[in-house]
Design a protein around this motif. Sequence first.
Motif, PDB file in Angstrom:
ATOM      1  N   ARG A 105       0.850  -1.190   0.000  1.00  0.00           N
ATOM      2  CA  ARG A 105       0.000   0.000   0.000  1.00  0.00           C
ATOM      3  C   ARG A 105       0.888   1.243   0.000  1.00  0.00           C
ATOM      4  O   ARG A 105       1.884   1.302   0.719  1.00  0.00           O
ATOM      5  CB  ARG A 105      -0.926   0.009   1.205  1.00  0.00           C
ATOM      6  N   TYR A 124      -2.685   3.777  -3.429  1.00  0.00           N
ATOM      7  CA  TYR A 124      -2.538   2.635  -4.342  1.00  0.00           C
ATOM      8  C   TYR A 124      -2.416   1.373  -3.496  1.00  0.00           C
ATOM      9  O   TYR A 124      -1.563   1.277  -2.606  1.00  0.00           O
ATOM     10  CB  TYR A 124      -1.310   2.795  -5.232  1.00  0.00           C
ATOM     11  N   ASN A 125      -3.289   0.410  -3.759  1.00  0.00           N
ATOM     12  CA  ASN A 125      -3.268  -0.878  -3.073  1.00  0.00           C
ATOM     13  C   ASN A 125      -2.948  -1.984  -4.077  1.00  0.00           C
ATOM     14  O   ASN A 125      -3.464  -1.981  -5.200  1.00  0.00           O
ATOM     15  CB  ASN A 125      -4.621  -1.181  -2.424  1.00  0.00           C
ATOM     16  N   TYR A 126      -2.121  -2.918  -3.640  1.00  0.00           N
ATOM     17  CA  TYR A 126      -1.761  -4.052  -4.497  1.00  0.00           C
ATOM     18  C   TYR A 126      -1.819  -5.329  -3.675  1.00  0.00           C
ATOM     19  O   TYR A 126      -1.319  -5.390  -2.541  1.00  0.00           O
ATOM     20  CB  TYR A 126      -0.354  -3.873  -5.063  1.00  0.00           C
ATOM     21  N   HIS A 134      -5.233  -4.520  -8.346  1.00  0.00           N
ATOM     22  CA  HIS A 134      -4.657  -3.177  -8.391  1.00  0.00           C
ATOM     23  C   HIS A 134      -5.771  -2.181  -8.112  1.00  0.00           C
ATOM     24  O   HIS A 134      -6.849  -2.265  -8.702  1.00  0.00           O
ATOM     25  CB  HIS A 134      -4.049  -2.871  -9.763  1.00  0.00           C
ATOM     26  N   ASP A 135      -5.518  -1.244  -7.217  1.00  0.00           N
ATOM     27  CA  ASP A 135      -6.527  -0.232  -6.877  1.00  0.00           C
ATOM     28  C   ASP A 135      -5.846   1.127  -6.730  1.00  0.00           C
ATOM     29  O   ASP A 135      -4.976   1.304  -5.874  1.00  0.00           O
ATOM     30  CB  ASP A 135      -7.236  -0.616  -5.569  1.00  0.00           C
ATOM     31  N   LEU A 136      -6.219   2.065  -7.571  1.00  0.00           N
ATOM     32  CA  LEU A 136      -5.715   3.436  -7.505  1.00  0.00           C
ATOM     33  C   LEU A 136      -6.891   4.361  -7.232  1.00  0.00           C
ATOM     34  O   LEU A 136      -7.889   4.337  -7.954  1.00  0.00           O
ATOM     35  CB  LEU A 136      -5.037   3.830  -8.822  1.00  0.00           C
ATOM     36  N   HIS A 137      -6.783   5.163  -6.179  1.00  0.00           N
ATOM     37  CA  HIS A 137      -7.896   6.045  -5.839  1.00  0.00           C
ATOM     38  C   HIS A 137      -7.379   7.401  -5.369  1.00  0.00           C
ATOM     39  O   HIS A 137      -6.283   7.518  -4.818  1.00  0.00           O
ATOM     40  CB  HIS A 137      -8.805   5.419  -4.770  1.00  0.00           C
ATOM     41  N   SER A 179     -11.965   6.254  -8.180  1.00  0.00           N
ATOM     42  CA  SER A 179     -11.262   4.977  -8.060  1.00  0.00           C
ATOM     43  C   SER A 179     -11.202   4.257  -9.404  1.00  0.00           C
ATOM     44  O   SER A 179     -12.190   4.228 -10.142  1.00  0.00           O
ATOM     45  CB  SER A 179     -11.963   4.077  -7.031  1.00  0.00           C
ATOM     46  N   LYS A 218      -9.953   0.377 -10.592  1.00  0.00           N
ATOM     47  CA  LYS A 218      -9.581  -0.891  -9.971  1.00  0.00           C
ATOM     48  C   LYS A 218      -9.607  -2.028 -10.978  1.00  0.00           C
ATOM     49  O   LYS A 218     -10.461  -2.066 -11.865  1.00  0.00           O
ATOM     50  CB  LYS A 218     -10.535  -1.179  -8.804  1.00  0.00           C
TER      51      LYS A 218
END
Length: 680
Positions: free
Chosen positions: A217, A234-236, A272-275, A293, A295
């Motif tokens: 993160r 950003y979460n991975y 993959h999450d970009l917010h 977001s 994703k």
Amino acid sequence: MRRKRVLSLAVIALINVGAWAEETKLDEIVLSADKMGSSTLLELPSSVSVVSSDQVNDFLITDSIGLQSMTSNFLIVETGPATATTFASMRGITAGMIGTPAVGFYVDDVYYSALDMNFLDIDHIEVLKGPQGTLYGRNSEAGIVNVVTKAPSFVPSAEVGMEYGSFNTISSHTIINQPLSDTTTLRAALRYEHSDGYFEDTLKGDNVGEEKNIDARLKLYTKVNDDLSVSIGYNYQKSDSPSYAQYASWSGETIRKNVDVDYLGDASKEIHDLHVKTDYTYSDALKIVSITSAKKEHYVANNDIDFTSYDLTRLYTDKEVKSLSEELRFIAKPSERLQWINGVFLLKEEEKHDYRMPMNFMNMGMGMPTETLVQKSEIDTLGTALFSEATYSFENKVQATMGLRYDREKKDDDYEQTGGTVLSMLGYEDKSGSSSETFDAWLPKFSLAYKQYEAFSPYVTISKGFRSGGFNTTDTVGKSYEPELTWNYELGVKSKLSDTLSFSTALFYIDWKDMQVELAQSNGVAYIDNASSAKSKGAEIELHMNPMDGLNLFSGLGYTKATYEEYTKGSSDYSGHYVINSPRYTFNVGANYRFEGGYYVGGNYAYFGKVYYDNDNTHSQSYGVTNVKIGYEHEKFDVYLYAKNLFDEGYITRAFVVNSNWYARAGEPRSFGVAFAYRF
């Protein structure tokens, strides 16, 4: 007997409050799930459980599965690692391995379609029970889980840690918080975990269920000026299970040691999450929040679904979800008595499914070559919603809340099914086509609360829930199913008896129509159908107490009776039967104590029962799990020893029937471990 002794001691500890002299106040966490950021646990007129950052660490809550041990009337059905099929049951409202979720799962205001997640660098977790349709819309008819991760701060810090446990489980993590300027700061977290797995293959005698997990993160916060701030996150997540086979014949208490398949399979997950979250203070009375977001979620699994040592049939699944969403909120407090929130939500989602099932008809004794059933679907969703909620406090201490949301989804499905000669004779003919459906609902909410006394604050809430309809992507590919609608009636009391003791209790009744039910075919493949109606009623109570410096106690008790009111399928009549995968009772209790010298001891116990696994209500289980942890805490470092499932309780996390044979996935057995963390 040992478990009863532990439980008795915990209950005695909760009752004898007056035995201690020194007391410490309970923590008050400001909730974010109400989207106004102004309510605490005891102020919100709804049943809410909050798990703090300390509790996540103290009670070994390493992933979303562990949450069920910290709150009542909540069960997570774990179907395996690295999958998109783990689902939840809350107050009797239950989803399934396929179809639409009943419990909304959010991480930092971003919706996730899959419930199975490892926890990393958590600030706190909120579990809201009952329909949250006004603020969250679709797929939150049972409630929501709102995970809030730690925000970047302007104080430099760093932490590294390692852990080793049973089944050759090893993990390491690093967390860094670093200011980049007077207005910008960065926080990064990374963890790697590997385990050989706790299942055993009877053919080779090897461990089965190996897992490799990477979680990362990155959060960047900048204060543009006194009125405007921007957070970028950003979460991975990446999970691999090279030997996925974890199901065995449901007989006795040795399920985990009896995996007996010709193909161990594999599974993987990558997210993959970009917010971006923007907070703008327009005035003292108005705040504007934007959350954007993008994703991508990808799940692949290939496993043996005949669950035997013969090569009969396998199932390959490939699911990919891409989504882009925007939520815009206008939060206002024009006076001390009135506050409101208005908002709009937009969603564009593309969901691809690819199922392949090779069937070895030669080994089945049919004298025909292998044929593969291929089912592909591409579902495009365009969602829009408008929502509004207002709370007014009258002079007589009565607080009224009214809310309304309009939720609309348009789904387009392109599907294709191919097979072979034998498969067409079995009913799986080649076909392809396109379908389009629009699902919408008005979701009102109304509540009254009396705020005269902290020691006794009753409330009543009426709300409507909505689980969106959709299209089957497997057995009846291309066939749609209808939305599920619920009305929830809740009467509760929030009570703060002192700075060290609080409790909350609630009675609920749920009436729902067009209930979405997961039905399994004889080959193990499932599809979604609508039952006529069902109902659920029950109660829950939760208690929190800090009777003396260093000692923290909590307990919760839940009861749910969820039954089909009217449901027939063919010649079978399930009316009056209990809804599957919904525990009748839940109980949890926990305590920890921090000594002045830095030593620590703690533990918790969670009980679930009775849980049925078939609509005929012939197979069920009840079980309880105990975890303990001891260690030493220093300003710079921590070291712990722990035991999970201390008394080695045998239980299952998922069960189903195929061709009149029952199969199940065993829960985690007793395990031990040691953990170390160092802070800079």
